[in-house]
Design an enzyme around this catalytic site. Structure first.
Site, mmCIF file in Angstrom:
data_model
loop_
_atom_site.group_PDB
_atom_site.id
_atom_site.type_symbol
_atom_site.label_atom_id
_atom_site.label_comp_id
_atom_site.label_asym_id
_atom_site.label_seq_id
_atom_site.Cartn_x
_atom_site.Cartn_y
_atom_site.Cartn_z
ATOM 1 N N CYS A 1 -0.578 4.070 2.126
ATOM 2 C CA CYS A 1 -0.455 3.876 3.545
ATOM 3 C C CYS A 1 1.211 4.194 4.125
ATOM 4 O O CYS A 1 1.479 4.849 5.053
ATOM 5 C CB CYS A 1 -0.623 2.272 4.025
ATOM 6 S SG CYS A 1 -2.126 1.716 3.414
ATOM 7 N N ASP A 2 2.140 3.726 3.174
ATOM 8 C CA ASP A 2 3.496 3.484 3.830
ATOM 9 C C ASP A 2 4.409 4.583 2.853
ATOM 10 O O ASP A 2 5.665 4.429 3.497
ATOM 11 C CB ASP A 2 4.075 1.979 3.733
ATOM 12 C CG ASP A 2 3.142 1.049 4.422
ATOM 13 O OD1 ASP A 2 2.689 1.582 5.747
ATOM 14 O OD2 ASP A 2 2.959 -0.004 4.228
ATOM 15 N N CYS B 1 0.887 -1.283 0.170
ATOM 16 C CA CYS B 1 0.053 -0.175 0.047
ATOM 17 C C CYS B 1 1.039 1.236 -0.087
ATOM 18 O O CYS B 1 1.377 1.739 0.805
ATOM 19 C CB CYS B 1 -1.061 0.171 1.306
ATOM 20 S SG CYS B 1 -1.990 1.519 1.262
#
Length: 317
Positions: free
Chosen positions: A135-136, A132
């Protein structure tokens, strides 16, 4: 018999449980093989509202579960192997346990990221390996990143990651990309993105608490090569977790559950879907939680509007 059964957890399932429990619906949550969902494999979450200093994924899921439990939600461990949605009450079979019945069902089983199945991959998820970018990506500011994949998702992830990374190497096992032309052109025109085509990933190379790169096989020469990087993002798609449904619920060509626009209603009245199992676009914790709230409210209104007896008569007609 339960008024409502939630199959699956994660931010969508737990949020649905919180709302239904507060409405005195006493929902039963069947937690599945990975209680808490994908976020239990995530380290720090910085983009979930309300946590200015971030929060660990397992902690966030544990807090949500406790909140649902506080209001009266019940939890059962187990894997749903089969359901019967042909009539109400619906029947749910949990592997190795007795069958249960429900007046309504919320499906929140999520989607599982596809992985490469190579050495050190799973061990370093959350420690250099991710599925992701949204997300990261932030954690790899001014770092070199590898993205594996050849479709639109991979192009999108690679382009997004250039906001943070100093360099992005896109690895694909074929000599041609599968992505649409517009997505390919966008990636190729980005000076931060380079391509390593016709390379098959064979091993994630660990280093201390992170990774140092990816070992690949050059499919033209047969030689093994090492691409050094601080992060590895795998973008080869997701599989919605719907095998237990058979063909009872309408899905799109990718296998995601189809819901009526603006609702969480499936093709079967009394069955609702929320979270990543019906969302192939956003796949974020906050959007999953929002859809869990929607599912609970849709479910509550459905239960208030008809009894099992009334609805059975409608189906017979």
């Amino acid at each position: 018999m339960y008024k409502s059964v939630i199959i699956g957890t994660g931010p969508a399932g737990y949020t649905a449980a919180i709302y239904l429990a507060r409405a005195n619906m006493n929902p039963l949550v069947i937690e599945g093989l990975q209680p808490g969902g994908q976020l239990t494999t995530t380290t720090e979450i910085e983009n979930f509202p309300g946590f200015p200093d971030g929060i660990m994924g397992p902690e966030l899921m544990d807090n949500m579960r406790k909140q649902a439990e506080r209001f009266g939600a019940q939890f059962k461990s187990g894997f749903v192997s089969e359901v019967d949605f042909s009539k109400r009450p619906f029947k749910i079979k949990i592997e190795g346990q007795d069958e249960i019945e429900a007046e309504s069902v919320i499906i929140s089983t999520g989607a599982s990221a596809r992985y490469l199945d190579i050495p050190n991959e799973q061990e370093y998820v959350g420690r250099g390996v991710s599925t992701c970018a949204t997300c990261d990506g932030f954690f790899f500011r001014n770092k070199k990143i590898i993205v594996v994949g050849g479709g639109d998702s991979a192009m999108e992830e690679a382009s997004f990651l250039t906001r943070f990374a100093s360099e992005v190497v896109l690895v694909h096992r074929r000599d041609e990309l599968r992505a649409s032309k517009i997505m390919q052109d966008r990636a190729k025109s980005n000076s931060k993105i380079t391509f390593a085509l016709n390379r098959t990933p064979i091993e994630v190379l660990p280093q201390d608490m992170g990774i140092r790169g990816l070992k690949v096989r050059n499919n033209e020469t047969g030689q093994e090569e090492i691409i050094e990087a601080d992060g590895l993002f795998i973008a080869i798609g997701h599989n919605p977790n719907i095998s237990f449904l058979g063909e009872q619920i309408t899905t799109d060509p990718l296998g995601y559950i189809v819901v009526n626009p603006g609702t969480t209603e499936t093709n079967i009245p009394g069955v609702f879907a929320c979270g990543d199992v019906q969302d192939s676009k956003y796949r974020q914790a906050i959007t999953a939680a929002g859809s869990g709230c929607m599912a609970a409210m849709d479910c509550e209104r459905f239960l208030e509007g008809s009894s099992v007896h009334d609805w059975s008569e409608t189906l017979d007609q």
